[in-house]
Design an enzyme around this catalytic site. Structure first.
Site, mmCIF file in Angstrom:
data_model
loop_
_atom_site.group_PDB
_atom_site.id
_atom_site.type_symbol
_atom_site.label_atom_id
_atom_site.label_comp_id
_atom_site.label_asym_id
_atom_site.label_seq_id
_atom_site.Cartn_x
_atom_site.Cartn_y
_atom_site.Cartn_z
ATOM 1 N N ASP A 179 45.379 39.680 49.230
ATOM 2 C CA ASP A 179 46.132 38.990 48.196
ATOM 3 C C ASP A 179 46.996 37.933 48.896
ATOM 4 O OD1 ASP A 179 47.556 38.556 45.650
ATOM 5 O OD2 ASP A 179 49.217 39.590 46.652
ATOM 6 N N ILE A 180 47.451 36.936 48.152
ATOM 7 C CA ILE A 180 48.223 35.856 48.781
ATOM 8 C C ILE A 180 49.737 36.030 48.560
ATOM 9 C CG2 ILE A 180 48.626 33.362 48.853
ATOM 10 C CD1 ILE A 180 45.694 32.980 48.005
ATOM 11 N N ASP A 181 50.175 35.842 47.314
ATOM 12 C CA ASP A 181 51.619 35.809 47.034
ATOM 13 C C ASP A 181 52.246 37.198 47.147
ATOM 14 O OD1 ASP A 181 52.261 32.935 45.790
ATOM 15 O OD2 ASP A 181 50.250 33.566 45.187
ATOM 16 N N ASP A 222 50.129 43.438 46.715
ATOM 17 C CA ASP A 222 51.500 43.868 46.412
ATOM 18 C C ASP A 222 51.774 44.069 44.929
ATOM 19 O OD1 ASP A 222 51.354 40.969 45.959
ATOM 20 O OD2 ASP A 222 53.478 41.177 45.482
#
Ligand SMILES: [Mg+2]
Length: 275
Positions: free
Chosen positions: A44-46, A224
């Site tokens: 995942d990125i953010d 997250d």
């Protein structure tokens, strides 16, 4: 913007369910991670790779991360993918000039090859009329910020918290009016996101894992957010490993405290695998 508001993280802080029985944050043991030649790294990125910023536009890729990710792409023969609610276009702007394989738009888009943009897979965008009706909800109150993510629409109301009930009521009315509209509501902390219900990050990851260079590898997923829980849930089916960031999510193999810890872990993984 007042200093207080500027200091508030603004997006995607959907409160992930806390698993009270899980141990406190521990470093992820290397023994859990198989040889990179047999692993698919899904990130995942953010809030996972990158620190959350006051607005989604302000995220920043530390130079070291680019080096780490490129090293891992090489070491896994390309089996590294970003898995995000952001669109492919948005992801490319953030990581430019680097281009990565990805599951984007909560599964609405997929990039299996970095060589040919024409091979990217895109779901149909959200129906325009539906989008217009949902967008009109932003007019309920000053301070409601509308973010068009292409395959989804996000209504941020951190600056108008009193409008929460009215926002969800309006969304419900539109859904009642269009019972066959294939949409799904992702409630978050000060954000209400509406997306097509035909795909999720998990459906995207399942599809991705059927293709080279991912096929047959053991997935390692780090995320997250509440939307990442769909991916945590399918990891056991694939003999995969799941790690959460920030909060302890249910069913994960371990968790990291913050994105900086994820970046350090990935850098160590690269170093170790090269040794
Ligand atoms: Mg995230």
């Amino acid at each position: 913007m007042t200093p207080e508001l500027a200091a508030m993280p603004m997006r995607d802080e959907r409160a992930m369910r806390d698993n009270e029985d899980a141990p406190d944050a521990v470093p992820v043991p290397h023994e859990l991670v198989p040889h990179l030649g047999e692993t698919a790294i899904l990130l995942d990125i953010d809030g996972t790779l990158l620190d959350l910023m006051p607005t989604p536009r302000e995220v920043w890729v530390p130079p070291g991360l680019s080096v780490t990710l490129k090293g891992l792409v090489e070491r896994t023969s390309g089996a590294l993918a970003l898995v995000s609610g952001r669109s492919l276009n948005d992801i490319d702007l953030i990581f430019a000039p680097d281009v990565y394989r990805a599951v984007a738009g909560h599964g609405a888009e997929m990039r299996l090859s970095v060589d040919n943009e024409a091979d990217d897979v895109h779901a149909p965008p959200m129906d325009k009329e539906l989008k217009r009706r949902l967008a009109a909800i932003a007019k309920l109150s000053p301070g409601i910020l509308l973010e068009d993510k292409g395959y989804s629409l996000a209504l941020h109301y951190r600056l108008a918290p009193h409008a929460e009930k009215a926002i969800y009521e309006s969304v419900s009315l539109i859904r009642a009016d269009l019972p066959n509209a294939p949409i799904e509501v992702l409630p978050g902390k000060f954000v209400c996101e509406i997306k097509h219900s035909g795909f999720t990050k998990a459906s995207g990851v399942r599809e991705l894992m059927k293709h080279e260079p991912f096929r047959g590898r053991r997935p390692l997923f780090i995320g997250d957010d509440v939307t990442d829980e769909t991916v945590f849930a399918i990891m056991p089916d694939m003999n995969g490993l799941a790690f959460s960031v920030g909060r302890r999510a249910i069913g994960v193999n371990g968790h990291f405290d913050a994105p900086a810890d994820v970046r350090a872990f990935l850098a160590r993984l690269l170093d170790t695998s090269g040794a």
